[in-house]
Write an enzyme that holds these catalytic residues in place. Structure first.
Site, PDB file in Angstrom:
ATOM      1  CG  ASP A 252      32.448  -2.346  38.364  1.00  0.00           C
ATOM      2  OD1 ASP A 252      32.748  -0.985  37.643  1.00  0.00           O
ATOM      3  OD2 ASP A 252      32.220  -2.478  39.779  1.00  0.00           O
TER       4      ASP A 252
ATOM      5  CG  HIS B 143      33.798   3.595  29.533  1.00  0.00           C
ATOM      6  ND1 HIS B 143      33.719   3.064  30.511  1.00  0.00           N
ATOM      7  CD2 HIS B 143      33.887   5.284  30.524  1.00  0.00           C
ATOM      8  CE1 HIS B 143      33.346   3.253  31.584  1.00  0.00           C
ATOM      9  NE2 HIS B 143      33.105   5.083  31.779  1.00  0.00           N
TER      10      HIS B 143
ATOM     11  CG  LEU C 257      27.548 -15.833  21.958  1.00  0.00           C
ATOM     12  CD1 LEU C 257      26.766 -17.080  22.991  1.00  0.00           C
ATOM     13  CD2 LEU C 257      28.476 -14.919  21.955  1.00  0.00           C
TER      14      LEU C 257
HETATM   15  C1  FPP Z   1      31.801   0.415  34.367  1.00  0.00           C
HETATM   16  O1  FPP Z   1      32.821   0.000  34.922  1.00  0.00           O
HETATM   17  C2  FPP Z   1      31.447  -0.501  33.111  1.00  0.00           C
HETATM   18  C3  FPP Z   1      30.531   0.940  32.599  1.00  0.00           C
HETATM   19  C4  FPP Z   1      29.405   1.764  32.960  1.00  0.00           C
HETATM   20  C5  FPP Z   1      30.065   0.372  31.769  1.00  0.00           C
HETATM   21  C6  FPP Z   1      30.629  -0.661  30.966  1.00  0.00           C
HETATM   22  C7  FPP Z   1      31.376  -0.322  28.629  1.00  0.00           C
HETATM   23  C8  FPP Z   1      32.425  -1.165  28.160  1.00  0.00           C
HETATM   24  C9  FPP Z   1      32.705  -2.431  28.434  1.00  0.00           C
HETATM   25  C10 FPP Z   1      32.423  -0.263  27.410  1.00  0.00           C
HETATM   26  C11 FPP Z   1      31.725  -0.221  25.556  1.00  0.00           C
HETATM   27  C12 FPP Z   1      30.923  -1.134  25.917  1.00  0.00           C
HETATM   28  C13 FPP Z   1      29.916  -0.878  24.836  1.00  0.00           C
HETATM   29  C14 FPP Z   1      29.524  -2.582  24.833  1.00  0.00           C
HETATM   30  C15 FPP Z   1      30.506  -0.797  23.752  1.00  0.00           C
HETATM   31  P1  FPP Z   1      33.287   2.096  35.823  1.00  0.00           P
HETATM   32  O2  FPP Z   1      33.366   3.189  34.932  1.00  0.00           O
HETATM   33  O3  FPP Z   1      32.419   1.661  36.473  1.00  0.00           O
HETATM   34  O4  FPP Z   1      34.464   1.385  36.668  1.00  0.00           O
HETATM   35  P2  FPP Z   1      35.065   2.113  38.216  1.00  0.00           P
HETATM   36  O5  FPP Z   1      33.854   1.995  38.735  1.00  0.00           O
HETATM   37  O6  FPP Z   1      36.408   1.618  37.932  1.00  0.00           O
HETATM   38  O7  FPP Z   1      35.307   3.399  38.044  1.00  0.00           O
END
Ligand code: FPP
Length: 248
Positions: free
Chosen positions: A31, A48, A142
């Site tokens: 997150d 992201h 893994l």
């Molecule tokens: C939360 O951050 C994260 C996500 C919704 C997606 C997780 C994705 C990644 C780590 C990158 C892509 C992954 C792969 C597998 C290629 P948020 O956008 O909710 O952050 P915020 O709460 O600060 O807005």
């Protein structure tokens, strides 16, 4: 260039300050990508992308310290509610990752498992994920579970429906039978679930499997979740006493 991930010796692991039972299975709620980008006046998609790099580092480090399974929350069933441009950016990153990194993951003996309802995904995306799973299915290193269009409640419903479709009677619906029909079947439950970016909730992640997991929350935004931040979370886990409801 394919990188072969280092495997740390016991002394190297101790030198990191990791003394205690290593978690076999780590769950990771990634997150804070959006907040990381906002702080830098960048688009959310840049957050992201930076998160994807942090995720790759977490996979490598999990391998290095001898974690057996890592499950990351990449896209939840609720994430469809985000603006279409962001959903598209996330899936573009996921395809890039599964396309470009599969050789390296395979070379490092990583077994990829995608958990979630893949039925709603575009056929090309689904094909890419299925190819990655098929290609790495005999790998013995893994286990890397990537949760995509995943929701914990939906997973339990799916498991129970499978049981019923298989002819189960009421008395056949046991905890063991449900566990055996989850996406993570035959894997140990997560010993620890780490969530970055300060939020302290499970957000429908591994609901069934988390029954006895320790929870570790870190304020670090996911793109900044480096080896030091990961190590600190494992140290916190190791410092806890797990009783599983018993008196020790
Ligand atoms: C939360 O951050 C994260 C996500 C919704 C997606 C997780 C994705 C990644 C780590 C990158 C892509 C992954 C792969 C597998 C290629 P948020 O956008 O909710 O952050 P915020 O709460 O600060 O807005």
């Amino acid at each position: 260039m394919i990188k072969i991930y280092p495997r740390f010796s016991e002394e190297e692991i101790r030198a990191l300050g990791l003394e205690g039972a290593m978690p076999k299975h780590v769950g990771l709620i990634m997150d804070g990508n959006g907040r990381w980008a906002k702080k830098r006046l960048l688009p959310r998609s840049a957050g992201h992308r930076a998160g994807m790099e942090a995720m790759k580092a977490a996979v490598r480090f999990s391998h290095s310290i001898g974690v057996e399974a890592l499950t990351v929350y990449a896209f939840s069933t609720e994430n469809w509610k985000r603006p279409q441009t962001e959903v598209d950016a996330l899936f573009a990153l996921l395809s890039e990752y599964f396309y470009k990194d599969i050789d390296e993951l395979d070379a490092n003996n990583v077994r990829m498992i995608v958990i979630g309802d893949l039925g709603r995904l575009a056929p090309r995306m689904r094909g890419l994920l299925e190819t990655a799973m098929e290609r790495t299915k005999d790998n013995t290193g893994l286990v890397f579970n990537v949760a995509i269009n995943y929701g914990g409640r939906a997973e339990i419903v799916h498991a129970v429906r499978e049981l019923i479709e298989g002819g189960a009677k009421a008395e056949d619906v046991t905890e063991e039978a449900i566990s055996a029909h989850l996406y993570t079947r035959s894997q140990p439950d997560p010993d620890v679930i780490i969530r970055t970016a300060g939020e302290q909730r499970l957000s429908n992640f591994l609901l069934w499997q988390a029954a006895y997991s320790e929870f570790v929350f870190t304020p670090v935004l996911f793109p900044d979740f480096d080896e030091k931040a990961y190590t600190d979370c494992i140290k916190e886990f190791m410092g806890r006493t797990r009783r599983f409801g018993k008196v020790l």
